[in-house]
Scaffold this active site. Structure first.
Site, PDB file in Angstrom:
ATOM      1  N   GLU A 105       2.507   1.242   6.894  1.00 12.67           N
ATOM      2  CA  GLU A 105       3.161   2.561   6.815  1.00 12.67           C
ATOM      3  C   GLU A 105       2.284   3.635   7.456  1.00 12.67           C
ATOM      4  O   GLU A 105       2.778   4.527   8.140  1.00 12.67           O
ATOM      5  CB  GLU A 105       3.466   2.905   5.354  1.00 12.67           C
ATOM      6  CG  GLU A 105       4.584   2.035   4.780  1.00 12.67           C
ATOM      7  CD  GLU A 105       4.865   2.335   3.314  1.00 12.67           C
ATOM      8  OE1 GLU A 105       3.925   2.184   2.509  1.00 12.67           O
ATOM      9  OE2 GLU A 105       5.983   2.741   2.989  1.00 12.67           O
ATOM     10  N   GLU A 125       5.622  -5.204  -0.488  1.00  7.53           N
ATOM     11  CA  GLU A 125       5.815  -4.562  -1.797  1.00  7.53           C
ATOM     12  C   GLU A 125       6.848  -5.256  -2.663  1.00  7.53           C
ATOM     13  O   GLU A 125       6.744  -5.285  -3.887  1.00  7.53           O
ATOM     14  CB  GLU A 125       6.212  -3.091  -1.617  1.00  7.53           C
ATOM     15  CG  GLU A 125       5.094  -2.186  -1.153  1.00  7.53           C
ATOM     16  CD  GLU A 125       4.829  -2.229   0.348  1.00  7.53           C
ATOM     17  OE1 GLU A 125       5.419  -3.091   1.048  1.00  7.53           O
ATOM     18  OE2 GLU A 125       4.021  -1.417   0.821  1.00  7.53           O
TER      19      GLU A 125
END
Ligand code: NAI
Length: 694
Positions: A105, A125
């Site tokens: 990210e 995640e």
């Protein structure tokens, strides 16, 4: 300092330096923002490169900060990414080895990305029951396209950088020196001038987005029934597709905060940390020296010995396999060979690799051939006299410092150790069947086991990819000692009014891979019978339902005899309820003067699970297990306890110890209630509003 700042030829180089994987902990995040500001304030700097020191660009969130205030302290990762995007000077992320989760990210917040080949790119995640919470669900589809991105986000699986080289994720795949390539890329970008591209401004390309999203939803519904996160991943991506970046981002945040609170995510995080915690032993420091393990000996080539040997062959370690008779040795070797051939047939293993592994076996009938082994594991018959014979011989021939391990499931390891003059070298390695498949390894620590022996076996367990949990010496260790209470309850419920299929169905609906009766039929009902016979002698006060003995007296030992609690068609494993057995159970109740009653599925689940909890609590009290999460790891990896519930002890925490204890008191008043005296730990936690896992 978690971040290093330097200037190379007019380019600021921000180096993430937070070993082992440059986790984005608070000081790392702070260092990045400071670096970006410093570079922008410095008139001599033209561009910025962000790179990772050591063995990763960044593995994402710093797991040591999980559940601490630091995890959410500003600057958050969102703030860091905004700072990157807003930089007036171009920012280039230089990626090698690992860019996962928050690390990816972060890179997506840069204006450009240069990657080395072989880097693992992922948003994992979802594996912790979450979704990427810093724009991953919005930015990744904008560079990879909907399909590839959604697959990665929903599966969490890593993809190699070279496979993504042709996408907008990477501006360049850099062979050679990554920093040099990134510096030269940054220099050229500065030369060309701004405005610099932002991923958030890109469009999501897909000819039929709606259709694909529906397709993905159907796929996830089939495989992730019990987990909300994959569904939320799709929702968040869809939001961005339909309503744009900002709304998508806000929705992603909302989903993240909701998912963190779900029991499923708690369970997955518990298992993730529980696995790591299991490797840590309170009084064995992580810097304890370990012994070198290069050659393995396995004694006994039966069901367990063969599977145990395969673990080491798979890890490239040579194994000397010893049997008493040539035909037993041949049978054992043939089974190993057959197992590898099956893997080749299924396309899971290349033929050459299978052959290379088989070539690592040295079969023998002579103990002298074990003289050079660093670790010798016995998996011979479960009789103390046989173990004695084996350990006395090992003591005579094994080299000094060799580790002598037993795979015993019920015998006293301290007694086994005492057959040798080197009890410090003796340890239990309790594998589960099939030993080459099951993840769990109970490492049994004897009274005299040396700390370096324990540390060595724990490290070796990692190498053969087992989840190792340390257990003290007691009958059944952690897993089987608890399961005995569970099976006892299952039998009581038969006597009181339930039938095998109802009990199995109820607990399987709760999420167990297999109910107690299907499990017993698979393992062999004669094994439990033998244990009970021993119990009748050792603990005559311990009450057991006799219904299972009746079954064994009928010769119904399970799948291997084609009949157990269920009927089996020859060669098949499908369990069909047996009228004969059900009639026997009803007759047994009658004979015992028990009036059968309807037992609800809720009662079945509660009695089975809480019987595990109560025994688990005793195991903790006695120090047999070091921590509650160790018990949960045993149940998740060895006994088919549903992962999304996190193991019996976490489950008890989730429903609350007050409620656990109250239920136990209720069952104590029913028939067969003597099994329900709450463990002291249960009562204490109920009173203090505490948790097993704290
Ligand atoms: P098995 O009967 O399949 O194999 C035992 C093997 O040991 C036989 O091939 C036998 O020829 C050989 N053997 C016997 N005495 C020997 C000696 N003195 N020297 C060398 N070889 C000898 O038994 P299994 O199921 O593999 O069990 C072995 C051990 O593993 C037992 O201690 C058992 O409690 C334990 N265990 C078994 C599990 C299971 O699910 N079967 C699970 C965990 C542990």
């Amino acid at each position: 300092m978690a971040v290093d700042y330097a200037i190379r030829g007019g380019i600021a180089v921000i180096t993430l330096d937070n070993p082992p994987v440059n986790g984005l902990g608070h000081s790392t995040r702070l260092g990045i923002v400071e670096g970006i500001e410093r570079a922008n304030d410095d008139a001599d700097v033209r561009a910025i490169v962000i790179i990772g020191a050591g063995k990763a660009f960044s593995g994402g969130a710093d797991i040591t900060e999980f559940n601490t205030p630091k995890a959410t302290q500003e600057p958050t990762l969102m703030t860091v990414i905004k700072a990157l995007e807003a930089s007036a000077k171009p920012v280039v992320a230089a990626i090698h080895a690992v860019a996962m989760g928050g690390g990816l990210e972060l890179a997506l917040g840069a204006h450009y990305r240069v990657a080395a080949p072989g880097a693992q790119i992922a948003l994992p995640e979802v594996k912790l029951g979450l979704l990427p919470g810093a724009g991953g669900t919005q930015r990744l589809p904008r560079v990879l396209g909907l399909e590839t991105a959604l697959n990665m986000i929903v599966s969490g699986a890593p993809v190699l950088s070279e496979k993504l080289a042709q996408t907008a994720l990477f501006d360049e795949l850099a062979e050679g020196d990554l920093l040099e390539r990134a510096l030269s890329f940054a220099s050229q970008a500065a030369e060309r001038g701004g405005p610099y591209p932002k991923v958030r401004e890109r469009k999501i390309a897909h000819p039929n987005a709606e259709g694909f999203i529906q397709f993905a939803r159907n796929g996830v519904a089939a495989v992730a029934k019990h987990f909300p996160a994959p569904h939320k991943c799709i929702d968040a991506v869809e939001k961005g597709v339909k309503e744009g970046f900002e709304r998508g981002l806000a929705f992603e945040r909302e989903c993240f905060l909701a998912l963190v609170q779900t029991p499923e995510s708690r369970a997955l995080r518990h298992a993730f940390f529980g696995e790591r915690a299991a490797a840590k032993i309170a009084d064995v420091p992580s810097n304890t020296p370990v012994r070198k393990i290069e050659r393995i000996g396995v004694i006994g080539a039966g069901t367990m010995g063969g599977g145990i040997a395969m673990n080491f062959l798979d890890a490239g370690l040579p194994v000397t396999l010893l049997e008493t008779k040539q035909d037993a040795l041949d049978r054992g070797l043939a089974t190993i060979r057959r197992n590898y051939e099956a893997q080749v047939k299924k396309g899971k293993l290349a033929q050459e690799k299978a052959e290379a592994r088989i070539a690592l076996i040295a079969p023998t009938l002579a103990y002298a051939d074990l003289a050079h082994a660093d670790l010798i594991i016995e998996a011979v018959f479960e009789e103390l006299s046989v173990k004695e014979q084996v350990f006395r011989q090992l003591d005579a021939i094994a080299k000094p410092g060799a580790i002598l391990a037993s795979n015993t499931s019920t015998l006293d390891l301290n007694r086994i150790a005492a057959f040798t003059k080197r009890p410090g070298d003796v340890i239990g390695m309790h594998f589960f069947s099939p030993a080459n498949v099951m993840k769990l390894l109970e490492v049994v620590r004897g009274e005299k086991t040396d700390k370096d022996v324990l540390a060595t076996v724990m490290q070796l367990a990692k190498k053969i990819r087992k989840t190792a949990v340390v257990s003290g010496v007691c009958d059944g260790f952690i897993g089987n000692r608890m399961v005995e209470q569970y099976l006892r309850q299952a039998l009581f419920m038969l006597e009181e009014g339930a039938l095998p299929a109802q009990i199995d169905r109820a607990i399987e609906k709760f999420g167990f891979a297999m109910g107690p009766f299907r499990m017993s039929d698979l393992a062999g009902n004669d094994i439990g019978w033998a244990i009970r016979k021993r119990r009748y002698l050792e603990q005559p006060d311990l009450h057991y339902s006799g219904v299972a003995d009746r079954l064994c007296e009928m010769g119904r030992f399970g799948q291997k005899t084609g009949a157990g609690w269920y009927d089996y068609q020859p060669g098949k494993r499908d369990a069909a309820p047996s009228k004969l057995v059900d009639d026997m159970i009803v007759a047994y109740s009658k004979e015992r003067g028990v009036e059968r009653r309807k037992i609800t599925d809720d009662e079945i689940v509660e009695r089975l699970v809480l019987s595990l909890v109560n025994e688990g609590a005793k195991i903790l009290e006695e120090g047999i297990a070091g921590k509650a999460s160790d018990i949960d790891m045993v149940y998740l990896t060895g006994y088919g306890f549903p992962l999304w519930r996190g193991g019996p002890m976490l489950y008890a925490d989730t429903i609350g110890l007050y409620n656990v204890e109250r239920a136990m008191r209720k069952y104590a008043k029913q028939a067969n209630g003597e099994a329900w005296r709450p463990a002291a730990r249960v009562t204490a936690l109920a009173q203090s509003n505490g948790r097993f896992n704290d």
